[in-house]
Design a protein around this motif. Structure first.
Motif, short mmCIF file in Angstrom:
data_model
loop_
_atom_site.label_atom_id
_atom_site.label_comp_id
_atom_site.label_asym_id
_atom_site.label_seq_id
_atom_site.Cartn_x
_atom_site.Cartn_y
_atom_site.Cartn_z
N GLU A 202 0.83 -1.21 0.00
CA GLU A 202 0.00 0.00 0.00
C GLU A 202 0.86 1.26 0.00
O GLU A 202 0.56 2.24 -0.71
CB GLU A 202 -0.94 0.00 1.21
N LYS A 203 1.95 1.24 0.78
CA LYS A 203 2.85 2.38 0.84
C LYS A 203 3.55 2.59 -0.50
O LYS A 203 3.64 3.72 -1.01
CB LYS A 203 3.89 2.18 1.95
N SER A 204 4.04 1.51 -1.10
CA SER A 204 4.71 1.60 -2.40
C SER A 204 3.75 2.15 -3.45
O SER A 204 4.11 3.02 -4.25
CB SER A 204 5.22 0.23 -2.84
N GLN A 205 2.51 1.64 -3.45
CA GLN A 205 1.54 2.09 -4.44
C GLN A 205 1.19 3.55 -4.24
O GLN A 205 0.98 4.30 -5.20
CB GLN A 205 0.28 1.23 -4.37
N ALA A 206 1.13 3.99 -2.99
CA ALA A 206 0.82 5.39 -2.69
C ALA A 206 1.89 6.31 -3.26
O ALA A 206 1.59 7.40 -3.77
CB ALA A 206 0.69 5.60 -1.19
N ILE A 207 3.15 5.88 -3.20
CA ILE A 207 4.24 6.69 -3.75
C ILE A 207 4.16 6.75 -5.28
O ILE A 207 4.35 7.80 -5.89
CB ILE A 207 5.61 6.14 -3.30
N VAL A 208 3.83 5.60 -5.90
CA VAL A 208 3.66 5.57 -7.36
C VAL A 208 2.49 6.49 -7.76
O VAL A 208 2.59 7.24 -8.73
CB VAL A 208 3.41 4.14 -7.85
N ASP A 209 1.40 6.42 -7.00
CA ASP A 209 0.24 7.28 -7.29
C ASP A 209 0.62 8.76 -7.16
O ASP A 209 0.15 9.61 -7.93
CB ASP A 209 -0.91 6.96 -6.33
N HIS A 210 1.49 9.06 -6.19
CA HIS A 210 1.94 10.44 -5.99
C HIS A 210 2.76 10.90 -7.19
O HIS A 210 2.58 12.02 -7.68
CB HIS A 210 2.77 10.51 -4.70
N GLU B 292 12.13 2.63 1.15
CA GLU B 292 11.09 2.84 0.14
C GLU B 292 11.69 2.84 -1.26
O GLU B 292 11.11 2.29 -2.20
CB GLU B 292 10.36 4.16 0.41
N GLU B 293 12.85 3.44 -1.40
CA GLU B 293 13.54 3.47 -2.69
C GLU B 293 13.82 2.06 -3.20
O GLU B 293 13.55 1.73 -4.36
CB GLU B 293 14.85 4.24 -2.55
N LEU B 294 14.35 1.21 -2.32
CA LEU B 294 14.68 -0.16 -2.72
C LEU B 294 13.42 -0.95 -3.05
O LEU B 294 13.39 -1.73 -4.02
CB LEU B 294 15.46 -0.86 -1.59
N ALA B 295 12.38 -0.76 -2.23
CA ALA B 295 11.12 -1.48 -2.47
C ALA B 295 10.49 -1.06 -3.79
O ALA B 295 10.00 -1.90 -4.57
CB ALA B 295 10.15 -1.24 -1.31
N LEU B 296 10.51 0.23 -4.06
CA LEU B 296 9.95 0.75 -5.31
C LEU B 296 10.75 0.28 -6.51
O LEU B 296 10.19 -0.07 -7.56
CB LEU B 296 9.92 2.28 -5.28
N PHE C 233 8.77 0.80 -16.71
CA PHE C 233 8.45 2.10 -16.12
C PHE C 233 6.99 2.46 -16.36
O PHE C 233 6.26 2.84 -15.43
CB PHE C 233 9.38 3.15 -16.75
N CYS C 234 6.55 2.29 -17.60
CA CYS C 234 5.17 2.65 -17.96
C CYS C 234 4.15 1.72 -17.30
O CYS C 234 3.06 2.15 -16.94
CB CYS C 234 4.99 2.62 -19.47
N GLN C 235 4.51 0.46 -17.15
CA GLN C 235 3.60 -0.50 -16.52
C GLN C 235 3.17 -0.04 -15.13
O GLN C 235 2.04 -0.27 -14.72
CB GLN C 235 4.27 -1.87 -16.41
N GLN C 236 4.07 0.61 -14.42
CA GLN C 236 3.76 1.06 -13.06
C GLN C 236 2.99 2.38 -13.06
O GLN C 236 2.14 2.60 -12.20
CB GLN C 236 5.04 1.20 -12.24
N LEU C 237 3.28 3.26 -14.00
CA LEU C 237 2.66 4.58 -13.98
C LEU C 237 1.23 4.59 -14.53
O LEU C 237 0.40 5.38 -14.09
CB LEU C 237 3.51 5.58 -14.76
#
Length: 204
Positions: free
Chosen positions: A14-22, A73-77, A94-98
């Motif tokens: 959830e934390k990783s996804q929140a950073i991607v969403d940001h 967080e950097e390593l997890a992302l 890269f695009c798959q995540q964004l």
């Protein structure tokens, strides 16, 4: 267990996804709101122009977008983005995540269209499945009219647009079909317009 892996496991999905969403929201605020514009974002991360993003570039890229993340967080992302575990992130990863995942009504529509096109029900979209359907469109295409492409070549090129760059095998899986329309979906505001355009494009 390695120290790096242990650190990444402290960061929740959830934390990783929140950073991607940001990061995605930051891109949108800068007018970078479609798949094509992600090339700009990717190049802003890829400072050595290698067409791949390393760990140090990854961290600095987030900093350029004003997003502070911890080492954990950097390593997890990075592991989240680096799907093939190569230690580098390519443009496709890269695009798959964004790009937001396809969900709800839109996913149902894409699955339904694929099933209608998959005439023999083998789970693969091939030239034989859509050739007749696409011949009328091929005949009206400028390159076919000029004789640059045959009608069959037009259909083959259409299928190739759906495939991954590393798996050009002449057939399209449901996963590839969904991935293609996931990118298309983000550019269409409402579900009704998305369904109308999708079905119309396949004469369904």
């Amino acid at each position: 267990m390695s120290e790096g892996k242990a650190k990444t496991e402290c960061v929740t999905h959830e934390k990783s996804q929140a950073i991607v969403d940001h990061l995605r929201s930051k891109c949108i605020s800068r007018g970078l709101s479609n798949l094509k514009s992600f090339g700009t974002v990717f190049r802003q991360f890829d400072k050595d122009y290698s067409r791949q993003i390393g760990l140090s570039e990854f961290q600095k890229g987030f900093q350029r977008y004003g997003i502070s993340i911890t080492e954990e967080e950097e390593l997890a992302l990075f592991r989240k983005f680096d799907k093939d575990g190569s230690g580098l992130i390519d443009f496709h990863e890269f695009c798959q995540q964004l790009v937001p995942p396809l969900e709800g009504k839109r996913l149902e529509v894409v699955n339904d269209v694929f099933q209608q096109l998959d005439s023999n029900g083998d789970g693969l979209l091939q030239t034989s499945d859509i050739e007749e359907l696409m011949l009328s469109r091929a005949r009206a295409h400028p390159k076919c009219l000029r004789g640059d492409w045959t009608e069959t070549e037009f259909v083959e090129r259409l299928l190739a647009a759906f495939e991954n760059a590393d798996s050009q095998d002449g057939v399209v899986t449901l996963q590839e079909f969904v991935r293609y329309y996931t990118a298309v979906s983000w550019c269409i505001q409402d579900d009704v317009s998305f369904e109308t355009q999708l079905r119309h494009s396949w004469s369904l």
